[in-house]
Scaffold this active site. Structure first.
Site, PDB file in Angstrom:
ATOM      1  N   GLY A  10      34.277  25.399 -46.012  1.00 62.13           N
ATOM      2  CA  GLY A  10      32.926  25.034 -46.447  1.00 62.13           C
ATOM      3  C   GLY A  10      32.658  25.359 -47.913  1.00 62.13           C
ATOM      4  CG  ASN A  35      28.536  20.301 -42.800  1.00 62.19           C
ATOM      5  OD1 ASN A  35      28.300  19.090 -42.866  1.00 62.19           O
ATOM      6  ND2 ASN A  35      27.923  21.177 -43.583  1.00 62.19           N
ATOM      7  CB  SER A 124      19.696  32.504 -44.601  1.00 58.59           C
ATOM      8  OG  SER A 124      18.714  31.770 -45.270  1.00 58.59           O
ATOM      9  CE1 TYR A 149      21.502  28.085 -41.052  1.00 55.20           C
ATOM     10  CE2 TYR A 149      19.499  28.410 -42.345  1.00 55.20           C
ATOM     11  CZ  TYR A 149      20.866  28.554 -42.187  1.00 55.20           C
ATOM     12  OH  TYR A 149      21.598  29.179 -43.177  1.00 55.20           O
ATOM     13  CE  LYS A 153      23.050  31.414 -41.037  1.00 56.47           C
ATOM     14  NZ  LYS A 153      24.506  31.561 -40.933  1.00 56.47           N
ATOM     15  CE1 TYR A 177      25.964  34.956 -48.373  1.00 59.28           C
ATOM     16  CE2 TYR A 177      25.926  32.689 -47.581  1.00 59.28           C
ATOM     17  CZ  TYR A 177      26.573  33.903 -47.709  1.00 59.28           C
ATOM     18  OH  TYR A 177      27.829  34.035 -47.195  1.00 59.28           O
ATOM     19  CG  PHE A 178      17.417  34.876 -52.247  1.00 61.32           C
ATOM     20  CD1 PHE A 178      18.042  36.009 -51.714  1.00 61.32           C
ATOM     21  CD2 PHE A 178      16.047  34.776 -52.140  1.00 61.32           C
ATOM     22  CE1 PHE A 178      17.289  37.040 -51.122  1.00 61.32           C
ATOM     23  CE2 PHE A 178      15.290  35.796 -51.559  1.00 61.32           C
ATOM     24  CZ  PHE A 178      15.920  36.920 -51.057  1.00 61.32           C
ATOM     25  CG  ASN A 179      17.189  28.655 -52.576  1.00 61.63           C
ATOM     26  OD1 ASN A 179      16.696  29.691 -52.159  1.00 61.63           O
ATOM     27  ND2 ASN A 179      16.730  27.471 -52.225  1.00 61.63           N
ATOM     28  CG  ASN A 198      18.408  18.024 -45.361  1.00 65.44           C
ATOM     29  OD1 ASN A 198      17.649  17.099 -45.082  1.00 65.44           O
ATOM     30  ND2 ASN A 198      19.485  18.319 -44.647  1.00 65.44           N
ATOM     31  CG  LEU A 200      15.671  20.854 -56.173  1.00 66.31           C
ATOM     32  CD1 LEU A 200      14.767  19.633 -56.068  1.00 66.31           C
ATOM     33  CD2 LEU A 200      14.921  22.022 -56.809  1.00 66.31           C
ATOM     34  NE  ARG A 292      11.681  21.042 -47.468  1.00 61.69           N
ATOM     35  CZ  ARG A 292      12.848  21.308 -48.049  1.00 61.69           C
ATOM     36  NH1 ARG A 292      13.783  20.376 -48.072  1.00 61.69           N
ATOM     37  NH2 ARG A 292      13.085  22.459 -48.616  1.00 61.69           N
TER      38      ARG A 292
HETATM   39  P1  NAD Z   1      29.164  24.621 -45.013  1.00 60.56           P
HETATM   40  O1  NAD Z   1      28.644  23.737 -43.937  1.00 60.56           O
HETATM   41  O2  NAD Z   1      29.736  23.995 -46.244  1.00 60.56           O
HETATM   42  O3  NAD Z   1      30.253  25.650 -44.420  1.00 60.56           O
HETATM   43  C1  NAD Z   1      30.232  26.055 -43.087  1.00 60.56           C
HETATM   44  C2  NAD Z   1      31.604  25.765 -42.518  1.00 60.56           C
HETATM   45  O4  NAD Z   1      31.645  26.202 -41.146  1.00 60.56           O
HETATM   46  C3  NAD Z   1      31.938  24.267 -42.510  1.00 60.56           C
HETATM   47  O5  NAD Z   1      33.192  24.071 -43.135  1.00 60.56           O
HETATM   48  C4  NAD Z   1      31.996  23.909 -41.018  1.00 60.56           C
HETATM   49  O6  NAD Z   1      32.942  22.899 -40.765  1.00 60.56           O
HETATM   50  C5  NAD Z   1      32.367  25.246 -40.415  1.00 60.56           C
HETATM   51  N1  NAD Z   1      31.973  25.430 -39.009  1.00 60.56           N
HETATM   52  C6  NAD Z   1      30.758  25.283 -38.441  1.00 60.56           C
HETATM   53  N2  NAD Z   1      30.813  25.541 -37.129  1.00 60.56           N
HETATM   54  C7  NAD Z   1      32.102  25.877 -36.847  1.00 60.56           C
HETATM   55  C8  NAD Z   1      32.794  26.246 -35.675  1.00 60.56           C
HETATM   56  N3  NAD Z   1      32.167  26.303 -34.494  1.00 60.56           N
HETATM   57  N4  NAD Z   1      34.107  26.543 -35.754  1.00 60.56           N
HETATM   58  C9  NAD Z   1      34.765  26.466 -36.943  1.00 60.56           C
HETATM   59  N5  NAD Z   1      34.165  26.110 -38.099  1.00 60.56           N
HETATM   60  C10 NAD Z   1      32.843  25.818 -38.046  1.00 60.56           C
HETATM   61  O7  NAD Z   1      27.960  25.607 -45.399  1.00 60.56           O
HETATM   62  P2  NAD Z   1      27.825  26.662 -46.592  1.00 60.56           P
HETATM   63  O8  NAD Z   1      26.697  26.210 -47.427  1.00 60.56           O
HETATM   64  O9  NAD Z   1      29.124  26.949 -47.187  1.00 60.56           O
HETATM   65  O10 NAD Z   1      27.310  27.907 -45.752  1.00 60.56           O
HETATM   66  C11 NAD Z   1      28.174  28.905 -45.244  1.00 60.56           C
HETATM   67  C12 NAD Z   1      27.342  29.874 -44.426  1.00 60.56           C
HETATM   68  O11 NAD Z   1      26.294  30.409 -45.248  1.00 60.56           O
HETATM   69  C13 NAD Z   1      26.652  29.223 -43.229  1.00 60.56           C
HETATM   70  O12 NAD Z   1      26.651  30.146 -42.150  1.00 60.56           O
HETATM   71  C14 NAD Z   1      25.238  29.018 -43.721  1.00 60.56           C
HETATM   72  O13 NAD Z   1      24.306  29.015 -42.658  1.00 60.56           O
HETATM   73  C15 NAD Z   1      25.041  30.224 -44.614  1.00 60.56           C
HETATM   74  N6  NAD Z   1      24.013  30.026 -45.639  1.00 60.56           N
HETATM   75  C16 NAD Z   1      24.096  28.940 -46.485  1.00 60.56           C
HETATM   76  C17 NAD Z   1      23.100  28.745 -47.436  1.00 60.56           C
HETATM   77  C18 NAD Z   1      23.138  27.549 -48.352  1.00 60.56           C
HETATM   78  O14 NAD Z   1      22.104  27.225 -48.950  1.00 60.56           O
HETATM   79  N7  NAD Z   1      24.258  26.870 -48.532  1.00 60.56           N
HETATM   80  C19 NAD Z   1      22.029  29.658 -47.550  1.00 60.56           C
HETATM   81  C20 NAD Z   1      22.010  30.755 -46.697  1.00 60.56           C
HETATM   82  C21 NAD Z   1      22.998  30.929 -45.735  1.00 60.56           C
HETATM   83  N1  UDP Z   2      12.501  20.290 -52.882  1.00 60.51           N
HETATM   84  C1  UDP Z   2      11.899  19.164 -53.396  1.00 60.51           C
HETATM   85  N2  UDP Z   2      12.475  17.946 -53.159  1.00 60.51           N
HETATM   86  C2  UDP Z   2      13.629  17.800 -52.443  1.00 60.51           C
HETATM   87  C3  UDP Z   2      14.253  18.968 -51.927  1.00 60.51           C
HETATM   88  C4  UDP Z   2      13.653  20.187 -52.159  1.00 60.51           C
HETATM   89  O1  UDP Z   2      10.862  19.246 -54.057  1.00 60.51           O
HETATM   90  O2  UDP Z   2      14.104  16.662 -52.247  1.00 60.51           O
HETATM   91  C5  UDP Z   2      11.906  21.617 -53.145  1.00 60.51           C
HETATM   92  C6  UDP Z   2      11.504  22.397 -51.898  1.00 60.51           C
HETATM   93  O3  UDP Z   2      10.184  22.064 -51.525  1.00 60.51           O
HETATM   94  C7  UDP Z   2      11.636  23.845 -52.384  1.00 60.51           C
HETATM   95  C8  UDP Z   2      12.798  23.774 -53.371  1.00 60.51           C
HETATM   96  O4  UDP Z   2      12.908  22.408 -53.763  1.00 60.51           O
HETATM   97  O5  UDP Z   2      10.476  24.249 -53.088  1.00 60.51           O
HETATM   98  C9  UDP Z   2      14.146  24.226 -52.774  1.00 60.51           C
HETATM   99  O6  UDP Z   2      14.376  23.502 -51.578  1.00 60.51           O
HETATM  100  P1  UDP Z   2      15.776  23.571 -50.829  1.00 60.51           P
HETATM  101  O7  UDP Z   2      15.678  22.677 -49.626  1.00 60.51           O
HETATM  102  O8  UDP Z   2      16.878  23.304 -51.801  1.00 60.51           O
HETATM  103  O9  UDP Z   2      15.912  25.097 -50.411  1.00 60.51           O
HETATM  104  P2  UDP Z   2      14.996  26.004 -49.426  1.00 60.51           P
HETATM  105  O10 UDP Z   2      13.890  25.177 -48.910  1.00 60.51           O
HETATM  106  O11 UDP Z   2      15.957  26.440 -48.384  1.00 60.51           O
HETATM  107  O12 UDP Z   2      14.542  27.146 -50.281  1.00 60.51           O
END
Ligand code: NAD
Ligand code: UDP
Length: 338
Positions: A10, A35, A124, A149, A153, A177-179, A198, A200, A292
């Site tokens: 991922g 994914n 998260s 979701y 967490k 994690y933040f963003n 979804n 930004l 949203r």
């Molecule tokens: P991502 O979807 O790119 O990575 C997640 C990976 O997990 C993918 O490669 C997917 O194929 C794999 N996966 C899911 N279910 C599985 C299963 N049952 N068995 C094996 N593999 C599986 O997402 P990411 O953005 O890299 O996020 C990684 C982690 O961080 C996730 O748990 C996500 O919820 C968390 N997180 C992400 C964000 C963000 O904004 N990206 C923010 C906070 C937390």
């Molecule tokens: N946002 C937006 N347009 C979009 C996607 C997101 O204005 O098409 C805004 C959203 O309302 C938030 C910020 O961008 O204020 C970050 O959104 P994101 O979905 O990236 O992260 P999260 O909601 O998880 O903080």
């Protein structure tokens, strides 16, 4: 250390894997590509200059996980595997609870059976729910999440806390994690959302690439300086370095620790649009749309605990995030699909 990365193909895990290898660790990946794409692992190996052992398996598959642990001696696990789309989780709650909880339970049981008790978990900032005040500190009461979701967490944090309470030999770091945005500076790996993004930053990069017409800014009547939502955007490579620090920390401590990974600085949606346009010399047409549902005014971290415990802080700037996000998108208009 020899470290297993669940969900290792991922977005965040591929960047983390590179930083782990750079720091002298070994890494093994397990992913079922629900994914992600095998191409991400090929690119990771190309950047690492070495093969990265990887298994194609569902982390909830007990037999497969048992085999992986039998074939490797792991010192620690970073558990990234999970489904992460907030909106999708509202429509498919059972799939989200089943996948995110089952992977965690099976993983922990397998770890226990093989005597591996160091775990870093991808949590998260969403677990903070609607905050009463910012910046967000780890000791603040989490009042509840706004979607399934987020609840997965929240629940996993409680499960892992319970595991540590029951067995003092476990060491768990819950990283909130933040963003995360941006990409590796090579432009070879990055975020590759399926369908219309979804979040930004991937939305903005797809507008810049001409794949989408314009950005909808979700509301400009929030209680923030310019009325648009404020978030704590963190470069994915800084975030990846935070995992290396968390693994080192887990090796020297026992118990369960919650740690924010953010910069401590909040930027609004329009700040991001303006920085992206300035740094990359491209135009991002946007319209102001309605809010949203579930979005909060402002959400940013107090990063003091990460500094104190992990000796880590974010180093990259918003300009770096915008530049690297665009480099990845422009070099890979269809992500890993070409
Ligand atoms: P991502 O979807 O790119 O990575 C997640 C990976 O997990 C993918 O490669 C997917 O194929 C794999 N996966 C899911 N279910 C599985 C299963 N049952 N068995 C094996 N593999 C599986 O997402 P990411 O953005 O890299 O996020 C990684 C982690 O961080 C996730 O748990 C996500 O919820 C968390 N997180 C992400 C964000 C963000 O904004 N990206 C923010 C906070 C937390
Ligand atoms: N946002 C937006 N347009 C979009 C996607 C997101 O204005 O098409 C805004 C959203 O309302 C938030 C910020 O961008 O204020 C970050 O959104 P994101 O979905 O990236 O992260 P999260 O909601 O998880 O903080």
């Amino acid at each position: 250390m020899n470290i297993l990365l669940t969900g290792g193909a991922g977005y965040i895990a591929t960047h983390t894997c590179l930083e782990l290898l750079k720091a002298g660790h070994r890494a093994v990946i397990v992913d079922n590509y629900v994914n992600s794409q095998p191409e991400a692992v090929s690119r990771l190996e190309e950047l690492a200059g070495q093969p990265v052992p990887h298994y194609v398996a569902d982390v909830a598959d007990r037999e497969a996980m048992d085999r992986i642990f039998s074939e490797n001696a792991f010192d620690a696990v970073i558990h990234f595997a999970g489904l992460k789309a907030v909106g999708e989780s509202v429509h498919q709650p059972l799939r989200y609870y089943r996948n995110n909880l089952d992977t965690t339970l099976t993983l922990c049981e397998t770890m226990q059976a093989h005597g591996v008790r160091r775990l870093v978990f991808s949590s998260s900032a969403t677990v903070y729910g609607v905050p009463d005040e910012v910046p967000l500190r780890e000791d603040m009461f989490c009042k509840g999440c706004t979607n399934p979701y987020g609840w997965t967490k929240y629940m996993i944090e409680k499960i892992l806390g319970g595991v540590c309470d029951a067995d003092p030999e476990w060491s768990v770091v819950l990283l909130r994690y933040f963003n995360p945005i941006g990409a590796h500076e090579s432009g070879r790996i990055g975020e590759d959302p399926q369908g219309i993004p979804n979040n930004l930053m991937p939305f903005i990069t797809q507008v810049a690439a001409g794949r989408l017409d314009h950005l909808s800014v979700f509301g400009n009547d929030y209680d923030t300086p310019d009325g648009t939502g404020v978030r704590d955007y963190i470069h994915v490579v800084d975030l990846a370095r935070g995992h290396v620090a968390a693994c080192d920390y887990a090796a020297g401590h026992a118990g369960c620790e919650i740690i924010n990974l953010g910069t401590g600085v909040g930027y609004s949606v329009l700040d991001i649009v303006n920085a992206f346009e300035r740094v990359n010399g491209v135009k991002i047409p946007y319209v102001i749309g309605p809010r949203r549902p579930g979005d909060v005014d402002a959400c940013y971290a107090d990063p003091a605990k990460a500094r104190a415990l992990l000796h880590w802080e974010a180093e990259k700037t918003l300009d770096d995030m915008c530049r690297d996000a665009w480099r990845w998108q422009s070099a890979n208009p269809r992500g890993y699909r070409g």
